[in-house]
Design an enzyme around this catalytic site. Structure first.
Site, short mmCIF file in Angstrom:
data_model
loop_
_atom_site.label_atom_id
_atom_site.label_comp_id
_atom_site.label_asym_id
_atom_site.label_seq_id
_atom_site.Cartn_x
_atom_site.Cartn_y
_atom_site.Cartn_z
N ASP A 137 3.50 0.64 -9.71
CA ASP A 137 2.69 2.16 -9.27
C ASP A 137 1.72 2.91 -9.28
O ASP A 137 1.79 3.23 -10.73
CB ASP A 137 4.34 3.06 -8.65
CG ASP A 137 5.03 2.36 -7.70
OD1 ASP A 137 4.49 1.23 -7.14
OD2 ASP A 137 5.60 3.30 -7.47
N ARG B 163 -1.46 -4.64 -5.72
CA ARG B 163 -0.80 -4.15 -4.46
C ARG B 163 -2.23 -3.38 -4.22
O ARG B 163 -2.42 -2.16 -5.07
CB ARG B 163 0.39 -3.53 -4.52
CG ARG B 163 0.27 -3.00 -3.41
CD ARG B 163 1.41 -1.24 -3.42
NE ARG B 163 3.11 -1.97 -3.62
CZ ARG B 163 3.77 -1.52 -4.91
NH1 ARG B 163 3.46 -0.06 -5.13
NH2 ARG B 163 5.18 -1.63 -4.82
P1 FDA Z 1 -2.66 5.44 7.14
O1 FDA Z 1 -1.85 6.92 7.00
O2 FDA Z 1 -3.81 6.23 8.10
O3 FDA Z 1 -1.91 5.71 8.67
C1 FDA Z 1 -1.67 4.06 9.59
C2 FDA Z 1 -0.28 4.81 10.91
O4 FDA Z 1 0.58 4.68 9.71
C3 FDA Z 1 -0.68 6.11 11.14
O5 FDA Z 1 -1.01 6.85 12.10
C4 FDA Z 1 1.18 7.08 11.54
O6 FDA Z 1 1.08 5.25 12.66
C5 FDA Z 1 1.74 4.87 10.55
N1 FDA Z 1 2.06 6.42 9.05
C6 FDA Z 1 1.60 6.01 8.02
N2 FDA Z 1 2.27 6.84 6.85
C7 FDA Z 1 3.91 7.37 7.91
C8 FDA Z 1 4.77 8.12 7.64
N3 FDA Z 1 4.79 8.65 6.12
N4 FDA Z 1 5.62 7.97 8.86
C9 FDA Z 1 5.53 7.58 9.32
N5 FDA Z 1 4.02 6.94 10.17
C10 FDA Z 1 2.85 6.60 9.03
N6 FDA Z 1 0.54 4.60 -2.98
C11 FDA Z 1 -0.22 5.26 -4.07
O7 FDA Z 1 -1.20 6.55 -3.91
N7 FDA Z 1 0.27 4.74 -4.93
C12 FDA Z 1 1.72 3.64 -4.88
O8 FDA Z 1 1.45 3.36 -6.25
C13 FDA Z 1 1.91 3.36 -3.70
N8 FDA Z 1 3.03 2.95 -3.58
C14 FDA Z 1 2.55 2.06 -1.79
C15 FDA Z 1 3.50 1.12 -1.76
C16 FDA Z 1 3.68 0.68 -0.78
C17 FDA Z 1 4.34 -0.72 -0.17
C18 FDA Z 1 2.91 1.27 0.52
C19 FDA Z 1 2.96 0.64 2.21
C20 FDA Z 1 2.29 1.99 0.57
C21 FDA Z 1 2.09 2.63 -0.68
N9 FDA Z 1 1.33 3.96 -0.95
C22 FDA Z 1 0.91 4.65 -2.54
C23 FDA Z 1 1.22 5.37 -0.22
C24 FDA Z 1 -0.04 4.81 0.63
O9 FDA Z 1 -1.55 4.87 -0.87
C25 FDA Z 1 -0.79 5.68 1.71
O10 FDA Z 1 -0.24 6.68 1.80
C26 FDA Z 1 0.14 5.06 2.91
O11 FDA Z 1 0.94 3.57 2.63
C27 FDA Z 1 -0.19 5.34 4.36
O12 FDA Z 1 -1.58 4.64 4.34
P2 FDA Z 1 -1.55 3.75 5.16
O13 FDA Z 1 -1.86 2.67 4.89
O14 FDA Z 1 -0.25 3.36 6.28
O15 FDA Z 1 -2.84 4.65 7.03
#
Ligand code: FDA
Length: 312
Positions: free
Chosen positions: A136, A187
């Protein structure tokens, strides 16, 4: 801007001892308690049970033993030992052989050599048993040291290991090219930590634009990249680019977090794409849980409802 403020506010709340006490008292104790929405439970058995349920619905999984920022050699050795025993338990349970690990748990705050030694203690048995280990990515102070550890173990010859890059960071395109050049698996995420303007884009539109351009770079030049997001616009951009360039669903996967946008998770599977669910578990769940609230402050509503129900 709002997203940045919310990340800062929730990071500050995560450091509050009284809040941590209330959370640890109420967050996990019943199956319907609020932290269980995003965290599979405090034990490996809880995580294995969740993994089985998800696998039965056609998802793949990666397990993450929660914990970060270990500051002594003994604590880093303990966390390493816990990961090694986790490999055995996963093997015995017969679930997917994929785990995610944070290097600050393995000694990154101590030094490079300790972290490499501890990571190798995990990679060796993992390699023999056919596991993939995802490192991560943490806050930007760790980006360089984390990639250095990854490159060291890659140079030694380990291939069952990959990293994470965050589209919010200005440096990520250069990092992606570096990792792609050696054939490493990435990732791609947006980034969960509050970062200063000097190193990171502050506007959602900039972070999203960087995500799309990194996704395109990974789908074109990367090795089995994982596109990790719950953002429908990012998912659609990925599917459209893959279709346009003839990149089949066997050449990349989507990843999402346990409990987040379960509707989208099911939809992605129905469309025929691989989807791996990141399943966090363990007693140190509070900082992880607070990052999930910081991403979407509306989640506070369900925590409050759940607390009222617990105390009724
Ligand atoms: P964004 O934040 O723009 O959200 C898009 C939509 O997704 C929102 O409108 C909502 O509908 C939904 N959503 C997002 N987060 C939500 C929540 N908490 N609860 C409910 N709905 C939510 N980060 C990092 O810094 N280091 C890492 O190693 C990882 N590892 C990792 C693994 C995996 C499998 C995932 C999916 C994510 C990570 N992350 C991470 C977290 C990542 O950086 C990010 O903070 C979250 O995925 C939220 O960003 P989105 O891309 O979902 O988009």
């Amino acid at each position: 801007m709002l997203a940045a403020i919310s990340k800062t506010a929730f990071a500050m709340l995560a450091a509050s001892p009284p809040l941590r006490r209330v959370a640890s008292q109420y967050g996990m104790r019943r199956p319907e308690s609020f932290a269980r929405r995003f965290v599979a439970g405090e034990t490996l058995d809880d995580a294995i049970a969740s993994a089985r349920t998800l696998e039965a619905s056609g998802f793949q999984i990666t397990l993450d033993l929660l914990g970060e920022s270990v500051s002594t050699i003994e604590a880093a050795a303990d966390a390493t030992g816990a990961y090694v025993s986790m490999l055995g338990a996963i093997d015995a349970a017969g679930i997917g052989r994929n785990i995610s690990v944070k290097l600050s748990q393995l000694g990154l705050d101590i030094d490079h050599a300790t972290t490499v030694d501890n990571l190798r203690r995990i990679l060796d048995p993992a390699d023999r048993a056919g596991f993939f280990i995802r490192i991560d990515m943490e806050g930007s102070a760790y980006t360089g040291p984390t990639l250095d550890v990854f490159e060291t173990v890659w140079t030694i010859g380990y291939r069952n290991v990959g990293v994470v890059l965050q589209s919010c960071l200005r440096r990520s395109e250069a990092d992606a090219r570096r990792v792609n050049a050696i054939g490493g698996r990435i990732r791609l995420v947006k980034g969960a930590y509050r970062e200063p303007r000097s190193v990171a884009y502050q506007k959602k539109s900039e972070v999203d634009a960087a995500f799309v351009s990194l996704m395109q770079l990974l789908l074109t030049d990367g090795t089995f990249p994982a596109i990790a997001t719950h953002d429908p616009a990012m998912l659609e951009a990925t599917r459209a680019f893959a279709r346009e360039r003839g990149v089949g669903p066997d050449r990349f996967e989507f990843q999402m977090l346990y409990g987040v946008r379960r509707d989208l998770q099911a939809a992605v599977r129905r469309d025929g794409y691989g989807l791996r669910v990141y399943i966090p578990f363990g007693r140190e769940w509070f900082p992880y849980f607070m990052r999930r609230l910081g991403e979407r402050p509306a989640n506070v509503g369900f925590v409050v409802r759940s607390l009222i129900a617990e105390r009724a």
